[in-house]
Motif scaffolding. Sequence first.
Motif, mmCIF file in Angstrom:
data_model
loop_
_atom_site.group_PDB
_atom_site.id
_atom_site.type_symbol
_atom_site.label_atom_id
_atom_site.label_comp_id
_atom_site.label_asym_id
_atom_site.label_seq_id
_atom_site.Cartn_x
_atom_site.Cartn_y
_atom_site.Cartn_z
ATOM 1 N N MET A 1 3.890 -8.978 8.085
ATOM 2 C CA MET A 1 4.125 -8.045 6.742
ATOM 3 C C MET A 1 3.492 -8.693 5.647
ATOM 4 N N ASP A 2 2.529 -8.082 4.975
ATOM 5 C CA ASP A 2 1.744 -8.785 3.862
ATOM 6 C C ASP A 2 2.758 -8.497 2.467
ATOM 7 N N ASN A 3 3.090 -9.880 1.936
ATOM 8 C CA ASN A 3 4.038 -9.698 0.765
ATOM 9 C C ASN A 3 3.073 -9.904 -0.362
ATOM 10 N N THR A 4 2.088 -9.825 -0.598
ATOM 11 C CA THR A 4 1.465 -10.150 -1.632
ATOM 12 C C THR A 4 2.007 -9.340 -3.041
ATOM 13 N N PRO A 5 1.842 -9.706 -4.135
ATOM 14 C CA PRO A 5 2.104 -8.669 -5.365
ATOM 15 C C PRO A 5 1.509 -7.518 -5.414
ATOM 16 N N ILE A 6 0.104 -7.696 -4.942
ATOM 17 C CA ILE A 6 -0.663 -6.369 -4.995
ATOM 18 C C ILE A 6 -0.180 -5.428 -3.829
ATOM 19 N N SER A 7 0.052 -5.699 -2.523
ATOM 20 C CA SER A 7 0.488 -4.759 -1.450
ATOM 21 C C SER A 7 2.064 -4.429 -1.793
ATOM 22 N N ASP A 8 2.728 -5.257 -2.494
ATOM 23 C CA ASP A 8 4.249 -4.763 -2.831
ATOM 24 C C ASP A 8 4.182 -3.814 -3.909
ATOM 25 N N ALA A 9 3.174 -3.751 -4.901
ATOM 26 C CA ALA A 9 2.897 -2.968 -6.013
ATOM 27 C C ALA A 9 2.447 -1.637 -5.489
ATOM 28 N N LEU A 10 1.424 -1.735 -4.522
ATOM 29 C CA LEU A 10 0.981 -0.511 -3.783
ATOM 30 C C LEU A 10 2.093 0.143 -3.035
ATOM 31 N N ALA A 11 2.978 -0.636 -2.428
ATOM 32 C CA ALA A 11 3.894 0.107 -1.657
ATOM 33 C C ALA A 11 5.133 0.622 -2.615
ATOM 34 N N LEU A 12 5.467 0.028 -3.914
ATOM 35 C CA LEU A 12 6.248 0.711 -4.690
ATOM 36 C C LEU A 12 5.485 2.069 -5.382
ATOM 37 N N ARG A 13 4.305 1.816 -5.526
ATOM 38 C CA ARG A 13 3.333 3.083 -6.157
ATOM 39 C C ARG A 13 3.489 4.317 -5.161
ATOM 40 N N ALA A 14 3.215 3.879 -3.759
ATOM 41 C CA ALA A 14 3.216 4.723 -2.823
ATOM 42 C C ALA A 14 4.410 5.507 -2.699
ATOM 43 N N THR A 15 5.720 4.765 -2.861
ATOM 44 C CA THR A 15 7.126 5.470 -2.977
ATOM 45 C C THR A 15 7.245 6.221 -4.117
ATOM 46 N N ALA A 16 6.781 5.730 -5.156
ATOM 47 C CA ALA A 16 6.751 6.645 -6.490
ATOM 48 C C ALA A 16 6.059 7.932 -6.249
ATOM 49 N N SER A 17 4.885 7.817 -5.624
ATOM 50 C CA SER A 17 4.191 9.222 -5.295
ATOM 51 C C SER A 17 4.942 10.186 -4.174
ATOM 52 N N ALA A 18 5.474 9.514 -3.653
ATOM 53 C CA ALA A 18 6.441 10.247 -2.499
ATOM 54 C C ALA A 18 7.601 11.007 -3.331
ATOM 55 N N PHE A 19 8.193 10.341 -4.363
ATOM 56 C CA PHE A 19 9.297 10.916 -5.035
ATOM 57 C C PHE A 19 8.596 11.929 -6.014
ATOM 58 N N ASP A 20 7.177 11.747 -6.425
ATOM 59 C CA ASP A 20 6.749 12.936 -7.112
ATOM 60 C C ASP A 20 6.387 14.090 -6.418
ATOM 61 N N ALA A 21 6.165 13.921 -4.884
ATOM 62 C CA ALA A 21 5.659 14.997 -4.090
ATOM 63 C C ALA A 21 6.844 15.764 -3.714
ATOM 64 N N GLN A 22 7.890 15.008 -3.511
ATOM 65 C CA GLN A 22 9.121 15.942 -3.407
ATOM 66 C C GLN A 22 9.622 16.660 -4.642
ATOM 67 N N ARG A 23 9.461 16.080 -5.863
ATOM 68 C CA ARG A 23 9.846 17.042 -6.907
ATOM 69 C C ARG A 23 8.601 18.134 -7.168
ATOM 70 N N GLY A 24 7.444 17.739 -6.751
ATOM 71 C CA GLY A 24 6.719 18.959 -6.747
ATOM 72 C C GLY A 24 7.005 20.277 -5.629
#
Length: 194
Positions: A1-24
């Motif tokens: 697993m790639d634990n760089t700040p960039i990859s973790d930030a992207l994973a957090l952002r993707a999860t935020a988008s999943a919440f937004d999609a559920q809201r939509g």
Amino acid sequence: MDNTPISDALALRATASAFDAQRGKLPVPGDPHRSPDAVSITRQISELGKLITDLGDEVLFRAADQDQAPHAARVITNFAAAVEPAGKAASALGAVAHQLAFLNQTESLRDQPDARDAREAAVRVMEDALATADTVLHDAANSLHAASAAVSPPSVRIQAARSRSTTAVPAPGPPPPGVTTSVASSSARIAHGR
């Protein structure tokens, strides 16, 4: 697993988008194109369950990593914290599914006064539950977006561009004598002419 700040930030952002999609996907009472129905509600509950599983996996993989990066604790905390709003949204949609089942069961009784009152109450419960789901999904998405920015701040180039575009403009000094009075007298003439 790639634990760089960039990859973790992207994973957090993707999860935020999943919440937004559920809201939509949330139904909108009274909207003929997006009114609540049992199939779409239960499908969304299932999707939220998968989102909770994904959040648990994100926490597990990072917590089990022997070589945790310095920012890992913050990432783990944010993924773990997102489980609660996903659960609250699923619970709220469970209440909607319950009320939809009640409305379906009492359809033939809708003209009876007692049933009509109970059915109106069921609709209010659904509206409140959908509002709750909307709020918790929105808040969770915002929190994950903020966490993403905290884990991997904008690049040096972006920061430099921002600093150039937000150059402070010197505050104006006091107006020269006579300017204030001419503006005031112009305003007085306009007001007087009306």
